[in-house]
Design an enzyme around this catalytic site. Structure first.
Site, mmCIF file in Angstrom:
data_model
loop_
_atom_site.group_PDB
_atom_site.id
_atom_site.type_symbol
_atom_site.label_atom_id
_atom_site.label_comp_id
_atom_site.label_asym_id
_atom_site.label_seq_id
_atom_site.Cartn_x
_atom_site.Cartn_y
_atom_site.Cartn_z
ATOM 1 N N LYS A 220 6.345 28.849 22.544
ATOM 2 C CA LYS A 220 7.709 28.341 22.694
ATOM 3 C C LYS A 220 8.736 29.460 22.603
ATOM 4 O O LYS A 220 8.437 30.610 22.306
ATOM 5 C CB LYS A 220 7.963 27.233 21.668
ATOM 6 C CG LYS A 220 7.227 25.946 22.047
ATOM 7 C CD LYS A 220 7.615 24.762 21.212
ATOM 8 C CE LYS A 220 6.934 23.503 21.745
ATOM 9 N NZ LYS A 220 7.193 22.334 20.870
ATOM 10 N N ARG A 254 -1.026 21.920 17.692
ATOM 11 C CA ARG A 254 -1.044 21.642 19.130
ATOM 12 C C ARG A 254 -0.817 22.967 19.865
ATOM 13 O O ARG A 254 0.277 23.530 19.807
ATOM 14 C CB ARG A 254 0.054 20.627 19.480
ATOM 15 C CG ARG A 254 0.088 20.197 20.935
ATOM 16 C CD ARG A 254 1.200 19.168 21.150
ATOM 17 N NE ARG A 254 1.244 18.727 22.537
ATOM 18 C CZ ARG A 254 1.918 19.330 23.509
ATOM 19 N NH1 ARG A 254 2.628 20.434 23.221
ATOM 20 N NH2 ARG A 254 1.906 18.877 24.732
#
Length: 280
Positions: A220, A254
């Protein structure tokens, strides 16, 4: 302490004894990191098998990009992308399947096709009917925090509590059992790098909510902000956040690159196993 997470189709997952990995399988053309790689169902299934072999216990199948600025797709398009993959994966008994959607209709069809978990990036606050679906099917629920389309509180933890407590109210009002619920603090969802880093540093303050935590930092923006690396070069730094968050009590991770995170989390668990218990 181990918690049993109850899932659809009579399945369950024991959480807490060691870190668990949820592999990301985006069957989309435009996801920020791997868009277009697994649109073909055969390639998606191959990738799912690869992630399972590398140590993923859950495969999270998503048919709509949630990156900032992504163009929404219709429910029909989302379903056309995810349902064939979920149907195929459901034949593999050793894999648990999650569907990454905020749409009740897509979630219901996905569970009917064999999914065990609904991963809702809007925390039941876009389509609360997902809570009723969980009651009807016994599906596990990942309730994620987001800061999108609303005014956030200045303190990141206060905002987590405000949003997630409303989501939990919706779940309980529908009759969802606590044993079906995991919480996700939603790294990157309407949070800048400073907010994400603060949330990482203070993650243990979410434990009083009373549910296991699933975290998703993989590749991210905050990873790029700190490392200066492009999307496809962020797996090492992602694994570093996985270790840090495991040491602060996160349970499920995740990620895109399962193998590198599995190794890193095995080291974190080895350290935790030798860490003296703190006095109560």
């Amino acid at each position: 302490m181990t918690t049993r997470w109850q899932l659809a189709h009579g399945r369950h997952l024991d959480i807490g004894a060691k870190a668990l990995i949820m592999g990301i399988l985006n069957v989309t053309p435009d996801s920020f990191s791997d868009g277009g790689k697994f649109v073909n169902p055969e390639r998606a299934i191959e990738q799912a098998r690869r992630m399972a072999a590398d140590g993923a216990v859950i495969i999270d199948v998503g048919g709509e990009s949630t990156r900032p600025g992504a163009i929404p797709v219709s429910p029909a398009e989302e379903q056309a992308r995810v349902l064939p993959v979920i149907t195929a994966l459901a034949r593999m008994d050793d894999i648990l399947i999650s569907v990454d959607t905020y749409r009740e209709e897509t979630a219901r069809l996905a569970v009917e096709a064999g999914a065990h978990i609904v991963n809702d990036v809007w925390g039941l606050q876009r389509e609360p009917g997902i809570a009723r679906l969980a009651v009807d099917t016994g599906a596990g629920l990942v309730i994620m925090h987001t800061g999108r389309e609303r005014e956030k509180k200045p303190d990141v933890i206060a905002d987590q509590f405000a949003f997630l407590q409303e989501s939990l109210r919706i779940a309980r009002q529908a009759g969802v059992g606590d044993e079906q619920i995991l919480l996700d603090p939603g790294f990157g969802f309407a949070k800048d790098a400073d907010e994400d880093l603060t949330l990482m540093a203070r993650l243990e303050e979410l434990h009083p909510l009373g549910f296991p935590l699933l975290v998703g930092t993989s590749r991210k923006r905050v990873i790029g902000h700190v490392s200066g690396r492009d999307f496809d070069e962020r797996d090492v730094a992602t694994a570093a956040t996985s270790v840090a968050l495991r040491l602060k009590g996160a349970a499920i991770f995740r990620v895109h690159n399962v193998a590198i995170n599995a190794d890193a989390l095995a080291m974190a668990d080895a350290i935790l196993a030798r860490t003296p218990a703190r006095p109560v």
